[in-house]
Motif scaffolding. Sequence first.
Motif, PDB file in Angstrom:
ATOM      1  N   PRO A  84       0.816  -1.195   0.000  1.00  0.00           N
ATOM      2  CA  PRO A  84       0.000   0.000   0.000  1.00  0.00           C
ATOM      3  C   PRO A  84       0.858   1.257   0.000  1.00  0.00           C
ATOM      4  O   PRO A  84       1.927   1.311   0.606  1.00  0.00           O
TER       5      PRO A  84
ATOM      6  N   ARG B 209      -9.262  -8.250   8.936  1.00  0.00           N
ATOM      7  CA  ARG B 209     -10.354  -8.202   7.950  1.00  0.00           C
ATOM      8  C   ARG B 209     -11.625  -7.558   8.501  1.00  0.00           C
ATOM      9  O   ARG B 209     -12.664  -7.573   7.845  1.00  0.00           O
TER      10      ARG B 209
ATOM     11  N   HIS C 275     -11.299  -2.527   6.003  1.00  0.00           N
ATOM     12  CA  HIS C 275     -10.505  -2.604   4.767  1.00  0.00           C
ATOM     13  C   HIS C 275      -9.178  -1.884   4.879  1.00  0.00           C
ATOM     14  O   HIS C 275      -8.159  -2.380   4.387  1.00  0.00           O
ATOM     15  N   GLN C 276      -9.139  -0.710   5.537  1.00  0.00           N
ATOM     16  CA  GLN C 276      -7.895   0.043   5.585  1.00  0.00           C
ATOM     17  C   GLN C 276      -6.852  -0.651   6.457  1.00  0.00           C
ATOM     18  O   GLN C 276      -5.675  -0.700   6.113  1.00  0.00           O
TER      19      GLN C 276
ATOM     20  N   ASN D  82      -6.627  -3.814   6.966  1.00  0.00           N
ATOM     21  CA  ASN D  82      -6.188  -4.980   6.211  1.00  0.00           C
ATOM     22  C   ASN D  82      -5.150  -4.594   5.161  1.00  0.00           C
ATOM     23  O   ASN D  82      -4.148  -5.295   4.972  1.00  0.00           O
ATOM     24  N   ALA D  83      -5.387  -3.456   4.489  1.00  0.00           N
ATOM     25  CA  ALA D  83      -4.455  -3.018   3.451  1.00  0.00           C
ATOM     26  C   ALA D  83      -3.160  -2.470   4.036  1.00  0.00           C
ATOM     27  O   ALA D  83      -2.061  -2.781   3.572  1.00  0.00           O
TER      28      ALA D  83
ATOM     29  N   LEU E 296     -13.566  -6.650   0.578  1.00  0.00           N
ATOM     30  CA  LEU E 296     -12.271  -5.973   0.646  1.00  0.00           C
ATOM     31  C   LEU E 296     -11.890  -5.395  -0.715  1.00  0.00           C
ATOM     32  O   LEU E 296     -11.368  -4.278  -0.809  1.00  0.00           O
ATOM     33  N   LYS E 297     -12.187  -6.144  -1.759  1.00  0.00           N
ATOM     34  CA  LYS E 297     -11.877  -5.691  -3.117  1.00  0.00           C
ATOM     35  C   LYS E 297     -12.690  -4.454  -3.479  1.00  0.00           C
ATOM     36  O   LYS E 297     -12.190  -3.532  -4.130  1.00  0.00           O
TER      37      LYS E 297
ATOM     38  N   ARG F 175     -10.952  -1.637  -1.853  1.00  0.00           N
ATOM     39  CA  ARG F 175      -9.596  -1.490  -2.367  1.00  0.00           C
ATOM     40  C   ARG F 175      -9.569  -0.877  -3.761  1.00  0.00           C
ATOM     41  O   ARG F 175      -8.676  -0.085  -4.085  1.00  0.00           O
ATOM     42  N   GLU F 176     -10.544  -1.220  -4.579  1.00  0.00           N
ATOM     43  CA  GLU F 176     -10.515  -0.805  -5.976  1.00  0.00           C
ATOM     44  C   GLU F 176     -11.353   0.427  -6.287  1.00  0.00           C
ATOM     45  O   GLU F 176     -11.433   0.849  -7.435  1.00  0.00           O
TER      46      GLU F 176
ATOM     47  N   GLU G  29      -6.706   6.834   7.656  1.00  0.00           N
ATOM     48  CA  GLU G  29      -8.102   6.691   7.234  1.00  0.00           C
ATOM     49  C   GLU G  29      -8.969   7.734   7.915  1.00  0.00           C
ATOM     50  O   GLU G  29      -8.630   8.264   8.967  1.00  0.00           O
TER      51      GLU G  29
END
Length: 436
Positions: free
Chosen positions: A2, A121, A124-125, A127-128, A209-210, A213-214, A255
Amino acid sequence: MPQSTTTPCLQWTHPRDEIIATMQRIYRSRMTTTSGGNLSIRDTNGDIWITPARVDKGRLKREDIVCVRADGSLDGKHPPSSEFPFHKAIYDVRPDIGAIVHAHPVALVAFSICGRTPDTRIFHQANAVCGTTGFAPYALPGSDRLGQSIATQFKTGCDSVILENHGVVVGGETLSQSFERFEAFEFCAKTLIHAGQIGKINYLDEAQLKLARERSVQLESLDNHQPTSEELELRRTLREFVRRGCRQGLLISTEGSFSARVADDAFVITPTQRDRETLVAGDLVYVAGGAREAGKKASRAVLAHQAIYQKHPDVHAIAFAHPVAATAFSVTDAIFDSKTIPESYVFLRDVSRVPYGIQYRSDGSIADHISSSSPTAVLENDGVLITGSSILATFDRLEVFESTAEALVQSRAIGPLSAMPNDVISELREAFGLND
């Protein structure tokens, strides 16, 4: 890996100064003790700058920082940290790592003495940012065996490692990135501990999560923006409250977003991929008519902020935040009951619950979950949303939200919750003009 939220100027900061500033931040947040923890930076020439042994972490000076030269010689008036062997062992197996944070923050230590690693998990942040996590079996502090135990985890690709019955070690390309990982990992651990007291914890799956993330935001560039004195004052105030929020644990460095309305279709907002605590007024991004100030990147939550301002003209400031206790409600199905004390209900009113991912959409539907009778919301697995008539009012609500959430969590250890009855709520609504 990240992208770090490090500000570009940090590459010009001497390792001594960066280590001191980071340790002050960790110590101020009570994530280490006077004698505990150590930080290091690997220089481009192979030298390792590290905190000293047996020196008060709350009062470090430039001259206290030790340099262990690439040839093994020392430069400094103190011996290096007794944990230097594991710093060196990590650097030896991970050429991509340029800085390391080791400390004993309470929540991660709790996991370490239970032989567990926090599952990132929930958010999301986290986790990344935390990257791949690991667990290193116990070995004597300062020993070569401990160094090998930790280095083994990092060699497999771990970035954040729990040390059994000890603490945590995280690594990153820079010290700022290492700090961000450390902070996010402790935030995750605290949230899990709070959440475990109030309900079943809900974890995000790969598709969720995706989704986070995306997500991306593409706004047109707004050239030649000239701020008014009103905007400059809003920038100054917003920047002050963002820093206060970070220092009070209501926001984390990687975040959260905060904005303030400048005009009907214009607002200033925190930028994306920047450390929230170190922002200056000029870092904030002006957004108007769907375009953003040239040369800057607005928070990825900008479309959600924009939608709320468009639908609710009475809203003049918005915060998406992740205070620990409130976030615990977002990662469980536990009900956040604002009918606990008068201040909680008067400030928060009826708190809505927003299904996961609504705030990431570009259709503006997040605005449907906010109203004059419901100015706050719990966002599933993503903290809370707070709106208000000013920056101060929004921040005040955020503080009340978190203090109420913390009281609700702690009440579980005492007995059944006694919420205020309907006649008391009606009295409050009448007395404070809430019957709109």
